[in-house]
Design a protein around this motif. Structure first.
Motif, PDB file in Angstrom:
ATOM      1  N   ASN A 170       0.815  -1.210   0.000  1.00  0.00           N
ATOM      2  CA  ASN A 170       0.000   0.000   0.000  1.00  0.00           C
ATOM      3  C   ASN A 170       0.854   1.268   0.000  1.00  0.00           C
ATOM      4  O   ASN A 170       0.406   2.320  -0.456  1.00  0.00           O
ATOM      5  CB  ASN A 170      -0.958  -0.002   1.186  1.00  0.00           C
ATOM      6  CG  ASN A 170      -2.095  -1.002   1.001  1.00  0.00           C
ATOM      7  OD1 ASN A 170      -2.354  -1.472  -0.125  1.00  0.00           O
ATOM      8  ND2 ASN A 170      -2.768  -1.350   2.080  1.00  0.00           N
ATOM      9  N   ALA A 171       2.065   1.171   0.491  1.00  0.00           N
ATOM     10  CA  ALA A 171       2.962   2.329   0.460  1.00  0.00           C
ATOM     11  C   ALA A 171       3.382   2.666  -0.965  1.00  0.00           C
ATOM     12  O   ALA A 171       3.714   3.821  -1.265  1.00  0.00           O
ATOM     13  CB  ALA A 171       4.186   2.071   1.322  1.00  0.00           C
ATOM     14  N   LYS A 172       3.397   1.654  -1.840  1.00  0.00           N
ATOM     15  CA  LYS A 172       3.794   1.853  -3.238  1.00  0.00           C
ATOM     16  C   LYS A 172       2.599   1.857  -4.187  1.00  0.00           C
ATOM     17  O   LYS A 172       2.778   1.904  -5.408  1.00  0.00           O
ATOM     18  CB  LYS A 172       4.775   0.761  -3.658  1.00  0.00           C
ATOM     19  CG  LYS A 172       6.096   0.804  -2.902  1.00  0.00           C
ATOM     20  CD  LYS A 172       7.059  -0.255  -3.411  1.00  0.00           C
ATOM     21  CE  LYS A 172       8.400  -0.173  -2.695  1.00  0.00           C
ATOM     22  NZ  LYS A 172       9.349  -1.205  -3.178  1.00  0.00           N
ATOM     23  N   ASN A 173       1.392   1.745  -3.632  1.00  0.00           N
ATOM     24  CA  ASN A 173       0.180   1.727  -4.465  1.00  0.00           C
ATOM     25  C   ASN A 173       0.259   0.651  -5.545  1.00  0.00           C
ATOM     26  O   ASN A 173      -0.158   0.882  -6.693  1.00  0.00           O
ATOM     27  CB  ASN A 173      -0.062   3.086  -5.116  1.00  0.00           C
ATOM     28  CG  ASN A 173      -0.426   4.149  -4.105  1.00  0.00           C
ATOM     29  OD1 ASN A 173      -0.671   3.853  -2.934  1.00  0.00           O
ATOM     30  ND2 ASN A 173      -0.456   5.389  -4.549  1.00  0.00           N
ATOM     31  N   THR A 174       0.744  -0.492  -5.167  1.00  0.00           N
ATOM     32  CA  THR A 174       0.993  -1.556  -6.148  1.00  0.00           C
ATOM     33  C   THR A 174       0.511  -2.903  -5.632  1.00  0.00           C
ATOM     34  O   THR A 174       0.691  -3.220  -4.456  1.00  0.00           O
ATOM     35  CB  THR A 174       2.490  -1.638  -6.485  1.00  0.00           C
ATOM     36  OG1 THR A 174       2.923  -0.370  -6.983  1.00  0.00           O
ATOM     37  CG2 THR A 174       2.757  -2.704  -7.534  1.00  0.00           C
ATOM     38  N   VAL A 175      -0.096  -3.661  -6.540  1.00  0.00           N
ATOM     39  CA  VAL A 175      -0.461  -5.040  -6.253  1.00  0.00           C
ATOM     40  C   VAL A 175       0.367  -5.937  -7.163  1.00  0.00           C
ATOM     41  O   VAL A 175       0.707  -5.559  -8.287  1.00  0.00           O
ATOM     42  CB  VAL A 175      -1.977  -5.276  -6.457  1.00  0.00           C
ATOM     43  CG1 VAL A 175      -2.381  -5.068  -7.906  1.00  0.00           C
ATOM     44  CG2 VAL A 175      -2.395  -6.642  -5.985  1.00  0.00           C
ATOM     45  N   TYR A 176       0.721  -7.106  -6.647  1.00  0.00           N
ATOM     46  CA  TYR A 176       1.592  -8.032  -7.370  1.00  0.00           C
ATOM     47  C   TYR A 176       0.900  -9.376  -7.559  1.00  0.00           C
ATOM     48  O   TYR A 176       0.034  -9.756  -6.782  1.00  0.00           O
ATOM     49  CB  TYR A 176       2.893  -8.247  -6.593  1.00  0.00           C
ATOM     50  CG  TYR A 176       3.641  -6.995  -6.273  1.00  0.00           C
ATOM     51  CD1 TYR A 176       3.520  -6.389  -5.022  1.00  0.00           C
ATOM     52  CD2 TYR A 176       4.472  -6.397  -7.213  1.00  0.00           C
ATOM     53  CE1 TYR A 176       4.203  -5.229  -4.718  1.00  0.00           C
ATOM     54  CE2 TYR A 176       5.159  -5.229  -6.920  1.00  0.00           C
ATOM     55  CZ  TYR A 176       5.022  -4.647  -5.677  1.00  0.00           C
ATOM     56  OH  TYR A 176       5.704  -3.489  -5.386  1.00  0.00           O
ATOM     57  N   LEU A 177       1.342 -10.072  -8.579  1.00  0.00           N
ATOM     58  CA  LEU A 177       0.930 -11.451  -8.778  1.00  0.00           C
ATOM     59  C   LEU A 177       2.186 -12.254  -9.074  1.00  0.00           C
ATOM     60  O   LEU A 177       2.749 -12.149 -10.164  1.00  0.00           O
ATOM     61  CB  LEU A 177      -0.078 -11.585  -9.917  1.00  0.00           C
ATOM     62  CG  LEU A 177      -0.662 -12.985 -10.088  1.00  0.00           C
ATOM     63  CD1 LEU A 177      -1.556 -13.343  -8.900  1.00  0.00           C
ATOM     64  CD2 LEU A 177      -1.450 -13.104 -11.392  1.00  0.00           C
ATOM     65  N   GLN A 178       2.640 -13.002  -8.083  1.00  0.00           N
ATOM     66  CA  GLN A 178       3.792 -13.885  -8.265  1.00  0.00           C
ATOM     67  C   GLN A 178       3.286 -15.200  -8.828  1.00  0.00           C
ATOM     68  O   GLN A 178       2.449 -15.862  -8.208  1.00  0.00           O
ATOM     69  CB  GLN A 178       4.498 -14.115  -6.926  1.00  0.00           C
ATOM     70  CG  GLN A 178       5.669 -15.072  -7.003  1.00  0.00           C
ATOM     71  CD  GLN A 178       6.813 -14.527  -7.826  1.00  0.00           C
ATOM     72  OE1 GLN A 178       7.173 -13.355  -7.711  1.00  0.00           O
ATOM     73  NE2 GLN A 178       7.392 -15.371  -8.675  1.00  0.00           N
ATOM     74  N   MET A 179       3.797 -15.567  -9.978  1.00  0.00           N
ATOM     75  CA  MET A 179       3.338 -16.768 -10.666  1.00  0.00           C
ATOM     76  C   MET A 179       4.496 -17.751 -10.763  1.00  0.00           C
ATOM     77  O   MET A 179       5.510 -17.458 -11.405  1.00  0.00           O
ATOM     78  CB  MET A 179       2.822 -16.413 -12.059  1.00  0.00           C
ATOM     79  CG  MET A 179       1.748 -15.326 -12.047  1.00  0.00           C
ATOM     80  SD  MET A 179       1.054 -15.021 -13.681  1.00  0.00           S
ATOM     81  CE  MET A 179       2.485 -14.350 -14.524  1.00  0.00           C
ATOM     82  N   ASN A 180       4.340 -18.886 -10.114  1.00  0.00           N
ATOM     83  CA  ASN A 180       5.361 -19.941 -10.125  1.00  0.00           C
ATOM     84  C   ASN A 180       4.815 -21.184 -10.806  1.00  0.00           C
ATOM     85  O   ASN A 180       3.610 -21.329 -10.992  1.00  0.00           O
ATOM     86  CB  ASN A 180       5.779 -20.271  -8.693  1.00  0.00           C
ATOM     87  CG  ASN A 180       6.392 -19.097  -7.974  1.00  0.00           C
ATOM     88  OD1 ASN A 180       7.038 -18.244  -8.578  1.00  0.00           O
ATOM     89  ND2 ASN A 180       6.207 -19.049  -6.659  1.00  0.00           N
ATOM     90  N   SER A 181       5.718 -22.069 -11.156  1.00  0.00           N
ATOM     91  CA  SER A 181       5.333 -23.336 -11.795  1.00  0.00           C
ATOM     92  C   SER A 181       4.365 -23.098 -12.950  1.00  0.00           C
ATOM     93  O   SER A 181       3.328 -23.764 -13.065  1.00  0.00           O
ATOM     94  CB  SER A 181       4.694 -24.274 -10.755  1.00  0.00           C
ATOM     95  OG  SER A 181       5.574 -24.512  -9.684  1.00  0.00           O
TER      96      SER A 181
END
Length: 124
Positions: A73-84
């Motif tokens: 929330n400090a960077k106003n960013t959401v992530y999606l880590q995709m493995n395999s």
């Protein structure tokens, strides 16, 4: 709310990628976020969602255990880590913001704000 997705690319099966979605225009920490994807010739489908605090997440069965959604929330960013990653993960991935109801976060009609999409291609 304006959303800018990035991080897509070409990866071999079994590999990993991390997608990012930067938000602007409203207090980021006040709303939930979601990721959807659309494969060629198919309808857009839900992938994952995260509540405003980051404490609650929800995944489609097809990605559970392989993908992780998170937010800063400090960077106003959401992530999606995709493995395999698998070839069937090939799609344009979209981030979306502020669903009307957490109980319906898996429905694209619940979201008014969408990013432009980033292409993920998984080769076999």
């Amino acid at each position: 709310v304006q959303l800018q997705a990035s991080g897509g690319g070409l990866v071999q099966a079994g590999g990993s990628l991390r997608l990012s979605c930067a938000a602007s225009g409203r207090t980021f920490s006040s709303y939930a976020m979601g990721w959807f994807r659309q494969a060629p010739g198919k309808e857009r489908e839900f992938v994952a969602a995260i509540r405003w605090s980051g404490g609650t997440t929800y995944y489609a069965d097809s990605v559970k255990g392989r993908f992780t959604i998170s937010r800063d929330n400090a960077k106003n960013t959401v992530y999606l880590q995709m493995n395999s990653l698998k070839p069937e993960d090939t799609a344009v991935y979209y981030c979306a913001a502020d669903p009307r109801s957490w109980t319906r976060v898996g429905l694209e009609g619940e979201y008014d704000y969408w990013g432009q999409g980033t292409l993920v291609t998984v080769s076999s």
